[in-house]
Scaffold this active site. Structure first.
Site, PDB file in Angstrom:
ATOM      1  N   GLU A 279       7.885   2.604   1.423  1.00 36.68           N
ATOM      2  CA  GLU A 279       8.396   3.309   2.602  1.00 36.68           C
ATOM      3  C   GLU A 279       9.517   2.524   3.295  1.00 36.68           C
ATOM      4  OE1 GLU A 279       4.725   4.133   4.779  1.00 36.68           O
ATOM      5  OE2 GLU A 279       4.524   6.004   3.664  1.00 36.68           O
ATOM      6  N   ASP A 358      -2.906   9.252   0.729  1.00 38.91           N
ATOM      7  CA  ASP A 358      -2.788   8.538   2.000  1.00 38.91           C
ATOM      8  C   ASP A 358      -3.869   8.967   2.998  1.00 38.91           C
ATOM      9  OD1 ASP A 358      -1.828   6.863   3.906  1.00 38.91           O
ATOM     10  OD2 ASP A 358      -0.022   8.008   4.365  1.00 38.91           O
ATOM     11  N   GLU A 386      -5.821   8.733  11.558  1.00 35.74           N
ATOM     12  CA  GLU A 386      -4.486   9.328  11.442  1.00 35.74           C
ATOM     13  C   GLU A 386      -4.532  10.780  10.970  1.00 35.74           C
ATOM     14  OE1 GLU A 386      -1.858   7.113   8.893  1.00 35.74           O
ATOM     15  OE2 GLU A 386      -0.240   8.579   9.084  1.00 35.74           O
TER      16      GLU A 386
HETATM   17  C1  GCU Z   1       0.980   5.985   6.144  1.00 39.72           C
HETATM   18  C2  GCU Z   1       1.228   5.945   7.612  1.00 39.72           C
HETATM   19  C3  GCU Z   1       2.256   4.920   7.951  1.00 39.72           C
HETATM   20  C4  GCU Z   1       1.880   3.579   7.345  1.00 39.72           C
HETATM   21  C5  GCU Z   1       1.634   3.722   5.872  1.00 39.72           C
HETATM   22  C6  GCU Z   1       1.076   2.469   5.227  1.00 39.72           C
HETATM   23  O1  GCU Z   1       2.090   6.490   5.469  1.00 39.72           O
HETATM   24  O2  GCU Z   1       1.605   7.208   8.066  1.00 39.72           O
HETATM   25  O3  GCU Z   1       2.331   4.845   9.341  1.00 39.72           O
HETATM   26  O4  GCU Z   1       2.871   2.647   7.562  1.00 39.72           O
HETATM   27  O5  GCU Z   1       0.689   4.718   5.663  1.00 39.72           O
HETATM   28  O6  GCU Z   1      -0.101   2.469   4.912  1.00 39.72           O
HETATM   29  O7  GCU Z   1       1.799   1.519   5.007  1.00 39.72           O
END
Ligand code: GCU
Length: 675
Positions: A279, A358, A386
């Site tokens: 990400e 996730d 979440e």
């Molecule tokens: C999910 C989450 C993010 C987090 C990511 C992770 O995508 O929405 O906020 O950073 O998981 O586990 O790194």
């Protein structure tokens, strides 16, 4: 009061002398510590003594007294030959009617004391009691996603109590937190977000050393190792190097020197958690290196100090095109890490999310469990809700975690090995392993926003320590401790709500394992196509014929990442567990499920049922008015259950309407579905 004591209230039991004798609580009144020599050096020792004395005093009304003349009725002892690290035994079966808490080490004794107090606080009789507790997992960890400005990524209980305005906070709440989580056996805590940006990158510099060390010392008194999340690009951002290539000699040397500096300043640091190439976070891919290169480079740098590198497997392509039906986010963890099995150093642990996507309300178990055979592994779950109602909805997650832990992986040569066996290191005899949860706390007075969400924090600790616990018993224990002084009817109702909460949430949200259908970014509330045409690889593929992702060999081939017979079980539509049907298969709306219902009717029915259950939780709670001793807690829960009931109706209507519009099939029961 700025914060509650949660399950550590130790409300006075007001027992008569006779009742105390019957339960053998009178044996808690005088105690001795044998083998004190080795214990005295342990930072936990003073803590466990004061915890015991204060706990008993508040529960029974008199303070235990320590004796030295052999007249004790309770004995604390350390016996290094007993069990493994952190293990303890509570034994009240001795003929003389006395009790003993024997532990492998001082930390084990601390856990034994907390457990003993929990038993007394929940009114259990000690007479004849013998409990051996050998921790299932070496690492029992919480991952806080706290940012240094005080915000919390995916935080639903206020601001951070570790950071504010780019400063590290060390105060009474730090201690209260450490005590709270140590009382359920947590032994490692990462304080900062896995997405390490701006000031957090500097946690490994002298800007923050004093505070970080102070924090680590408080944690140490409670048997907790402090960990930090690390920025893989630190050599560039802090060191002014051109690259952070893990094979570059300059980078290797920078980390070596950095770790020498960090450990000199914070010797009790447990190690680091790393989110790399995920990400948008930096990582070894930039330099054509792989995750083993990256993790091992850091592992070598912390190895002289006994440090660990916990490396996350949440690596996937987050720039997908929705029209591409071959790239499958679910495959990515396995595709990236399986080829590296056996290449990681001993002080590296791969941290693997429970499912391949996730933290959805339902996912299959991650295929790396049972896949990897020569690598230390940790399971990552999320108690921050979440995707499970963000602590506005009640969703007790232990039943889900239990299913994950009990999943049989069919790892070759270890056919019976479950996820619990793997992470505990029982199956693979690895030196490192365990379980981590993304934490659900913040600086709200009740720690977790929703009072009932604290059951997930308590329960996670109990489950991490002993993966064989029964979720319902844990829920009851937690409710008795937290709502001490409330009526029996209230305790029963709370347990009932908790136990029905995950299935209810699953019913009114996305159907049969497909997940998502949430509003983008913040992830709260229904939005069926919120992520459907986005770049994140989170598609449900609903059209006029049906819904689901074909992950069989005819589709993305994800099913083949499992060992047999799991691979065939998922591949075959008849044997695929129905709660995961849409995760693995594209299914037409008129497909008949095992219940005899069509898929579309199942969707309608479960959504009506789920919303009704949420309404039922609220009705039940209203009937408890006056029965919950803590009136503020009663009101807070009332408010959240009201929000949940309304939100469940919205989920029901949006999901049902969406599918009605897609297929045009009416509800057989003629209920209101919007057009
Ligand atoms: C999910 C989450 C993010 C987090 C990511 C992770 O995508 O929405 O906020 O950073 O998981 O586990 O790194």
């Amino acid at each position: 009061m700025e914060y509650t004591e949660a399950w550590l209230k130790y409300r006075c039991l007001s027992l008569s002398r006779q009742q105390c004798e019957e339960k053998l609580y009178n044996s808690l009144i005088s105690y001795a510590v044998t083998s004190e020599e080795g214990l005295k050096e342990s930072p936990c020792f003073a803590m466990l003594i004061s915890e015991f004395e204060q706990g008993v005093e508040s529960l029974l009304g008199s303070r235990p007294c320590r004796v030295y003349d052999g007249s004790e009725t309770l004995r604390f002892a350390v016996d290094p030959t007993f069990g493994t690290q952190d293990a303890y035994l509570i034994d009240f079966t001795q003929k003389d009617g006395f009790g003993a808490v024997t532990a492998h080490d001082a930390k084990g004794l601390l856990y034994g004391v907390f457990r003993l107090l929990q038993l007394v606080a929940t009114g259990q009789t000690l007479a004849g009691l013998k409990q051996t507790c050998i921790p299932s997992n070496p690492l029992r960890m919480l991952n806080h996603w706290d940012n240094m400005d005080g915000s919390i990524e995916r935080g639903y209980s206020g601001r951070s109590f570790f950071f504010a305005d780019d400063q590290v906070l060390v105060n009474e709440r730090t201690r209260a937190y450490a005590r709270l989580v140590a009382s359920v056996g947590i032994n490692a805590v990462v304080i900062n977000n896995v997405n390490v940006r701006s000031a957090a990158t500097y946690l490994i510099t002298d800007r923050y050393f004093d505070k970080v060390r102070a924090l680590s010392e408080i944690f140490d008194e409670y048997g907790i190792s402090l960990y930090l999340s690390l920025n893989f690009a630190a050599p560039i951002e802090l060191g002014g190097l051109e690259v952070s290539d893990p094979l570059d000699p300059g980078v290797i040397n920078w980390w070596k020197e950095k770790m020498a500096e960090v450990y000199a300043a914070v010797p009790k640091l447990g190690g680091f958690l790393v989110k790399a190439d995920s990400e948008g976070r930096p990582g070894p891919f930039t330099y054509g290196r792989d995750h083993a290169d990256g993790a091992n480079m850091l592992a070598r740098a912390v190895q002289p100090y006994g440090g660990r590198i916990i490396w996350r497997c949440f690596v996937y392509n987050c720039r997908q095109d929705w029209r591409d039906t071959k790239t499958d986010r679910a495959r990515s963890g396995y595709d990236n890490f399986m080829p590296l099995d056996g290449r990681f150093l001993d002080n590296v642990i791969l941290q693997i999310k429970n499912g391949p996507m996730d933290f959805q309300v339902r996912e299959p178990v991650h295929p790396l469990f049972g896949g990897l055979m020569h690598t230390n592994q940790m399971l990552e779950v999320q108690i921050a809700q979440e995707y499970t109602g963000q602590q506005k909805h009640v969703c007790y997650l232990l039943p889900m975690f239990k299913q994950i832990l009990d999943f049989k992986t069919y790892m070759p040569g270890h056919e019976d090995a479950t996820v619990a066996d793997i992470i505990s290191t029982r199956a693979l005899k690895n030196a490192n392993g365990g379980i981590a949860a993304v934490a659900n706390t913040g600086n709200d007075e009740n720690w977790t926003g929703h009072d009932l969400a604290a059951a997930n924090l308590y329960g996670f600790g109990r489950l991490a320590f002993d993966t064989t616990v029964d979720p319902e018993s844990v829920a009851r224990e937690w409710a008795q401790l937290t709502f001490a002084g409330s009526t029996q009817e209230a305790i029963d109702a709370i347990v009932d709500i908790l136990m029905r909460s995950w299935p209810a949430y699953e019913k009114y949200t996305s159907p049969l394992g497909i997940g998502w259908m949430v509003n983008p970014n913040h992830h709260y509330g229904p939005n069926v196509e919120g992520y459907e045409f986005d770049r994140w690889g989170t598609y449900h593929r609903a059209n006029w014929r049906g819904i689901g992702v074909d992950r069989t060999t005819k589709g993305t081939g994800y099913t083949m990442q499992y060992r047999e017979p799991n691979a065939s079980m998922y591949e075959n539509v008849e044997t695929c567990p129905e709660e995961l049907l849409l995760f693995f298969h594209f299914i037409p709306y008129d497909y008949v499920l095992k219940t005899g219902k069509t898929l579309i009717q199942h969707i309608y029915d479960t959504h009506f049922e789920g919303a009704q259950e949420a309404e039922g939780f609220l009705d039940t709670w209203k009937k408890l008015e006056g029965q919950i001793e803590d009136k503020e807690a009663y009101e807070r829960v009332l408010e959240r259950l009201t929000i949940q009931a309304d939100s469940a109706v919205e989920w029901r209507d949006r999901i049902n309407t969406y599918f009605y519009r897609r297929c045009g099939v009416s509800d057989q029961k003629g209920r209101k579905i919007y057009e």
